[in-house]
Write an enzyme that holds these catalytic residues in place. Structure first.
Site, short mmCIF file in Angstrom:
data_model
loop_
_atom_site.label_atom_id
_atom_site.label_comp_id
_atom_site.label_asym_id
_atom_site.label_seq_id
_atom_site.Cartn_x
_atom_site.Cartn_y
_atom_site.Cartn_z
N LYS A 50 33.37 41.38 20.42
CA LYS A 50 32.51 40.52 19.61
C LYS A 50 32.33 41.09 18.21
O LYS A 50 32.47 40.39 17.20
CB LYS A 50 31.16 40.35 20.30
CG LYS A 50 30.28 39.28 19.70
CD LYS A 50 29.05 39.06 20.58
CE LYS A 50 29.44 38.51 21.93
NZ LYS A 50 28.32 38.36 22.85
N ARG B 2 22.98 41.46 20.88
CA ARG B 2 23.96 40.94 21.85
C ARG B 2 24.96 42.01 22.24
O ARG B 2 25.37 42.82 21.41
CB ARG B 2 24.70 39.73 21.27
CG ARG B 2 23.79 38.64 20.73
CD ARG B 2 24.58 37.50 20.10
NE ARG B 2 25.21 36.66 21.10
CZ ARG B 2 26.09 35.71 20.80
NH1 ARG B 2 26.46 35.51 19.54
NH2 ARG B 2 26.63 34.98 21.74
N GLY C 174 28.76 36.47 30.07
CA GLY C 174 27.51 36.39 30.81
C GLY C 174 27.18 37.59 31.66
O GLY C 174 26.16 37.61 32.34
N MET D 93 26.67 40.81 30.68
CA MET D 93 25.73 41.77 30.08
C MET D 93 24.68 41.01 29.27
O MET D 93 24.67 39.80 29.24
CB MET D 93 26.50 42.79 29.25
CG MET D 93 27.34 43.72 30.12
SD MET D 93 28.23 44.93 29.16
CE MET D 93 29.30 43.90 28.16
N ARG E 136 36.83 34.66 19.82
CA ARG E 136 37.61 35.57 20.66
C ARG E 136 38.82 34.80 21.15
O ARG E 136 38.82 33.56 21.15
CB ARG E 136 36.79 36.08 21.84
CG ARG E 136 36.29 34.99 22.77
CD ARG E 136 35.27 35.50 23.77
NE ARG E 136 34.69 34.41 24.55
CZ ARG E 136 33.58 34.51 25.27
NH1 ARG E 136 32.92 35.65 25.31
NH2 ARG E 136 33.12 33.48 25.96
N HIS F 29 28.72 28.72 31.89
CA HIS F 29 28.98 29.98 32.57
C HIS F 29 29.96 29.79 33.73
O HIS F 29 30.93 30.54 33.88
CB HIS F 29 27.66 30.57 33.10
CG HIS F 29 27.83 31.78 33.95
ND1 HIS F 29 27.93 31.72 35.33
CD2 HIS F 29 27.96 33.08 33.63
CE1 HIS F 29 28.08 32.94 35.80
NE2 HIS F 29 28.10 33.79 34.79
N ARG G 221 63.90 43.79 58.37
CA ARG G 221 63.24 44.58 59.42
C ARG G 221 63.78 44.14 60.77
O ARG G 221 63.38 43.11 61.31
CB ARG G 221 61.73 44.38 59.35
CG ARG G 221 61.11 44.93 58.06
CD ARG G 221 59.84 44.22 57.67
NE ARG G 221 60.11 42.85 57.21
CZ ARG G 221 59.34 42.15 56.39
NH1 ARG G 221 58.24 42.69 55.93
NH2 ARG G 221 59.65 40.93 56.05
N SER H 257 65.25 53.77 49.36
CA SER H 257 64.32 52.67 49.23
C SER H 257 62.93 53.22 49.57
O SER H 257 62.72 53.74 50.66
CB SER H 257 64.67 51.51 50.15
OG SER H 257 63.76 50.45 49.98
N THR I 179 56.63 52.13 50.33
CA THR I 179 55.35 52.56 49.76
C THR I 179 54.17 52.26 50.67
O THR I 179 53.10 52.85 50.49
CB THR I 179 55.13 51.92 48.38
OG1 THR I 179 55.29 50.49 48.49
CG2 THR I 179 56.11 52.48 47.36
N ASP J 197 53.99 52.89 54.08
CA ASP J 197 53.82 54.10 54.89
C ASP J 197 53.61 55.34 54.01
O ASP J 197 52.88 56.26 54.39
CB ASP J 197 55.04 54.32 55.80
CG ASP J 197 54.87 53.62 57.14
OD1 ASP J 197 53.76 53.14 57.42
OD2 ASP J 197 55.85 53.53 57.90
N CYS K 297 60.61 48.83 48.73
CA CYS K 297 60.52 47.67 49.63
C CYS K 297 59.14 47.51 50.26
O CYS K 297 58.95 46.68 51.12
CB CYS K 297 61.59 47.74 50.72
SG CYS K 297 61.48 49.22 51.75
N TYR L 15 65.65 48.31 41.56
CA TYR L 15 65.16 47.01 42.03
C TYR L 15 63.84 47.18 42.77
O TYR L 15 63.45 48.28 43.18
CB TYR L 15 66.18 46.34 42.97
CG TYR L 15 66.38 47.03 44.30
CD1 TYR L 15 65.56 46.74 45.39
CD2 TYR L 15 67.39 47.98 44.47
CE1 TYR L 15 65.74 47.37 46.61
CE2 TYR L 15 67.58 48.61 45.69
CZ TYR L 15 66.75 48.30 46.76
OH TYR L 15 66.91 48.93 47.98
#
Length: 906
Positions: A30, A99, A108, A110, A343, A459, A584, A790, A793, A795, A858, A878
């Site tokens: 602002k 403000r 809205g 704060m 803004r 709002h 799988r 590969s 992520t 596990d 993967c 990839y």
């Protein structure tokens, strides 16, 4: 204490003439934009900004910076001199607003206090100055109401109830019909409320009012609703907020005054035109609060043509300057236009894509910038279903289409119920007269939001658009009774709490009951069933097509699919998949084949085991023939069997009951007893870390070689049929290179046998999943036996954190998110510091051993926008994700590439 924590900054306060739009970190959005508009010569009321650094010192130490009071005094003195009046003086009072203004827009969330400087003495001076006694007392009651709630913590409903009683006593329906005498009584009542609830009198010293308001704005950064909003929008919690002190201009001075919010384009659709709301004889909070219904901005032309024409010119100036949709707040004080804020405006997903391409066509931005103006989350929203226009429906109302989507749920009339029912698995629609910042948790929990008051700038509308929630506002024909928890619709029908309703955020229509949905036109485009044309949906498809085409040209990350059958593979290919990154195989063994696998696992003799494998081989081969056909010419990475054993064995409790019942009835149960003994023998306390993955292949002879043979034979068959199969065999859960070497040696032998038997030369790459910390730490060794990595992520996250995903998400993740331990679940977005560090380390070590090592991911992070950017930075080849997330991953991969280019150029 505070002096030790103060940063080394030149100053804590900037005049509006000193800043610019690039100082958002210091001045907040602002303040930076008020300074920018001042620099452009636009009519901005004079004022100054207290920096985010001052806020951070206050929040860290509990005290304002030592230099702040003197700096504020100096800037206040300069402001008073410029305005020719003093803050709160009795005869000619200067009034100011205080403000909030964080770096990122938090509408809205704060605090704001208007009319600071009014007191029992100065209210008379304001009345004389304005020549309007009613206006002065209206401004004073607003100050006490906002100050009491915001600064002193008084329950805002107490003020609202007193205001309602005043209107009832006067027999009027809107506050503008209250006269000066009524407002004087209301001020007295408000002051009594403050005294009773806050334990102190409303402060009469104007400087005390301002200082307390500044502290309240600082403290609102850590208010519950602000923290909740930041978690929802992933805004860092350590930024702090700036505070803007601005000389007041008044929209509540009569019919030639007013306040409004305007957009340079429609934030719901992206179309160019005159969009916004205007409210005569009102202050700014009246518009965004939605407590009085506004008129469309276009009507301002007939109300005040001079101000309207000036506003249109300023809007054009701002859009060309910011090169984007601008959201503008303005006030007209007796025919004089003042700009209170601008803004870059929040917009719906469809508007984001349309506006980005429009600005390219207008020459304001290039394609690279257009790609940064949209994101994967918005694209995902565009892929949600929409209501079937051909369905038989009962329309009961229509409001303003504030945020698109098709939302169906049970009507609830307060945020607490919305959250409670949502946590119980119910889909709900939050119905309110108007929302306020305290409704945020209910808005997040709901499928959609419906209000009977307010417009596109209320709002509810602004917050819903920011969150991608369906929203219909200002449905005036619906009578919402929150106390009785019901809504009355035209014709007298009553919707009770719990009744199902449907709301269409694209048309503003409200329906009784559940309306069926149909696929989004964007999904139909990706499926190849829709092309650009002339109607509104086609315009959106054309915008998506153009941006996706540019993203595909720019990205270096390829995007594959997680798919286990030909149907999913074909869909993924239509969505732009460049292969399968994870098939799988355990999913192929469920259903009718489960018994075969159970017999294999429990086999006592080699003959029994061989018989089971013999039956499984042709079934597996056919699976792979279909998969290679669907993905012909593209790589298909097949993960060998990787389930915890319990997924293929009878439940130990159910089996024990069956055996016990058979024994009690003296019925034959030899097979069940033998099975129970075997299940007991193989039972594991923690099967996710037990006999699974490569361990299963090493312990059960012939299991992996059967699968490798099925893959090789299917590839040979497809190749002999003039196809182009590109199979990649992935060994799961490897923790040491020796495991991979043993499996690889057996696999190479099987492939050689199939080549000899079919007379076909096969090129089957063999690699592994990196899903254990030890695998990542020894990746250099493992790369000696692997042609690709590969990263699993899901596990890897479990094993790095020591989390069992199935348990922790339900038990304590909510508390961790609320306490700020997580900004977001590490299963949703990759933990860059922990899991990400291992991915980076393994990628570097693997390529140091084998420079041509192919690297992919993967886990579910492959379709998460933020994670895709990380994988681009690490240099993976990839990502792989579910078919419906492929367009998102493609878009984000393109965005990551253009961001990297931008950083390189800088």
């Amino acid at each position: 204490m505070s002096e030790n924590k103060e940063p080394h900054v030149a100053k804590f306060v900037y005049d509006f003439t000193e800043g610019n739009k690039d100082l958002k970190d210091l001045l907040g959005g602002k303040g930076a934009n008020l300074a920018e508009m001042t620099n452009l010569g636009l009519p901005v009321p004079p004022g100054f900004t207290i920096t985010t650094e001052a806020c951070k010192v206050y929040l860290d130490s509990g005290e304002e910076p030592a230099a702040l009071r003197d700096e504020v005094s100096a800037h206040l003195g300069a402001l008073e001199q410029k305005m020719g009046k003093a803050l709160g003086q009795a005869d000619n009072p200067l009034l100011v607003s205080v403000r909030s203004g964080a770096k990122f827009s938090m509408p809205g969330m704060m605090d704001t206090v208007l009319n600071i400087g009014l007191s029992d003495k100065s209210v008379k001076g304001l009345a004389d100055q304005a020549g309007d006694e009613r206006f002065a007392w209206d401004s004073y009651r607003r100050l006490i109401q906002m100050f009491g709630k915001t600064v002193l913590g008084v329950d805002g409903d107490l003020f609202e109830e007193a205001l309602e009683k005043a209107k009832e006593a006067k027999k009027v329906t809107v506050d503008t019909e209250l006269e000066a005498a009524d407002l004087k009584k209301l001020v007295a009542k408000f002051k009594k409320i403050v005294k009773a609830e806050a334990g102190r009198d409303f402060p009469q010293d104007p400087r005390e009012q301002m200082d307390l308001a500044i502290k309240a704005v600082f403290e609102s950064w850590n208010g519950d609703r602000a923290k909740l909003y930041r978690r929802q929008e992933r805004i860092p919690g350590d930024l702090g907020t700036a505070v803007n002190v601005c000389s007041m201009v008044f929209g509540n001075l009569g019919p030639d005054s007013g306040t409004g919010v305007a957009f340079t384009r429609d934030p719901a659709s992206g179309h160019q035109g005159v969009y916004g709301d205007y409210l005569q004889n009102a202050q700014g909070e009246d518009v965004v609060a939605g407590i009085r219904n506004t008129v469309p901005l276009a009507e301002l032309e007939s109300i005040d043509k001079k101000s309207y024409d000036q506003l249109m010119q300023i809007m054009e100036t701002l859009e060309n300057h910011y090169k984007d949709l601008c959201d503008i707040e303005f006030t007209i004080e007796r025919g004089q236009l003042w700009m209170l804020q601008t803004r870059v405006g929040k917009r719906t997903a469809g508007a984001a894509f349309r506006i980005a391409t429009q600005l390219v066509d207008q020459g304001l931005i290039d394609e690279a910038e257009a790609l940064q103006r949209v994101n994967g989350a918005q694209l995902a929203q565009l892929m949600f279903p929409r209501f079937d226009e051909e369905a038989k429906v009962e329309k009961v109302g229509r409001g303003i289409a504030a945020s698109p989507g098709a939302a169906v749920g049970k009507a609830v009339f307060d945020s607490y119920t919305a959250v409670k029912w949502s946590r119980s698995g119910e889909k709900v629609i939050l119905v309110r007269r108007e929302t306020n910042p305290d409704d945020l948790d209910g808005m997040i929990a709901a499928e959609g939001i419906l209000t009977s008051r307010g417009g596109k700038t209320s709002h509810a509308a602004v917050v819903a658009r920011g969150m991608g929630k369906t929203c219909v506002c200002g449905a005036e024909e619906l009578e919402v009774d929150t106390k009785r928890r019901r809504m009355t619709v035209p014709g007298g029908h009553v919707v009770e709490e719990g009744d199902v309703i449907s709301i269409d955020g694209s048309s503003g229509k409200v329906y009784l009951g559940e309306v069926p949905v149909v696929p989004s036109p964007v999904v139909e485009y990706f499926e190849g069933r829709m092309h650009a044309g002339a109607n509104d949906a086609d315009e959106l498809v054309e915008a998506v097509h153009r941006i996706m085409a540019f993203a595909d040209r720019k990205r270096s990350l390829r995007v594959r699919a997680n798919a286990d059958n030909a149907e999913d593979a074909l869909r993924a290919r239509r969505f732009g998949a460049q292969g399968i990154g994870l098939c799988r195989t355990e999913h192929m063994f469920l259903g009718d084949r489960r018994e075969l696998v159970e017999r294999l696992i429990l086999a006592d003799t080699e003959a029994e085991r061989e018989e089971s494998l013999k039956e499984l081989l042709p079934l597996q081969k056919q699976d792979f023939v279909e998969l290679f056909s669907a993905m012909d010419g593209l790589p298909v990475t097949i993960r060998l069997l990787d389930p915890p054993l319990h997924e293929f064995l009878p439940d130990i409790t159910e089996l024990s009951v069956r055996v016990a019942l058979a024994e009690s009835r003296q019925e034959p149960h030899e097979n069940e007893l033998r099975l129970l003994q075997a299940v007991h023998r193989l039972h594991e306390q923690n099967p996710m870390l037990g006999l699974r993955g490569v361990r299963l292949g090493l312990v059960i002879p012939g299991l992996f070689t059967m699968q490798v043979r099925a893959i090789a034979e299917a590839a040979a068959e497809r190749k002999n049929a003039k196809g182009d199969p590109r199979a990649e065999i992935m060994i799961p859960l490897v923790g040491t290179v020796q495991e991979l070497e043993i499996v690889r040696e057996e696999a190479d032998q099987v492939v050689a046998e199939v080549e000899a038997a079919t007379g076909t030369q096969l090129k089957l790459a063999i690699g592994t999943m990196i899903e254990l910390p030890r695998a990542a730490l020894t990746a250099g060794q493992i790369a000696e036996a692997a042609e690709f990595f590969s990263f699993g992520t899901n596990d890897l996250t479990q094993t790095v954190w020591g989390f069992s995903r199935d348990d922790v998400e339900a038990s304590f993740f909510t508390a961790y998110l609320e306490k700020g331990i997580f900004g977001v679940s590490p299963f949703e977005t990759i933990d860059k510091d922990g899991v990400g560090s291992l991915v980076k380390l393994a990628a570097e070590a693997g390529r140091a051993t084998r420079p041509d090592l192919k690297l992919g991911v993967c886990g579910e992070h492959g379709g998460d926008p933020e994670s895709v950017h990380f994988f681009h930075e690490v240099g993976l080849d990839y990502v792989s994700c579910s078919p419906f997330r492929i367009p998102v991953a493609r878009l984000e991969a393109g965005r990551a590439a253009t961001q990297s280019e931008g950083s390189d150029h800088r």
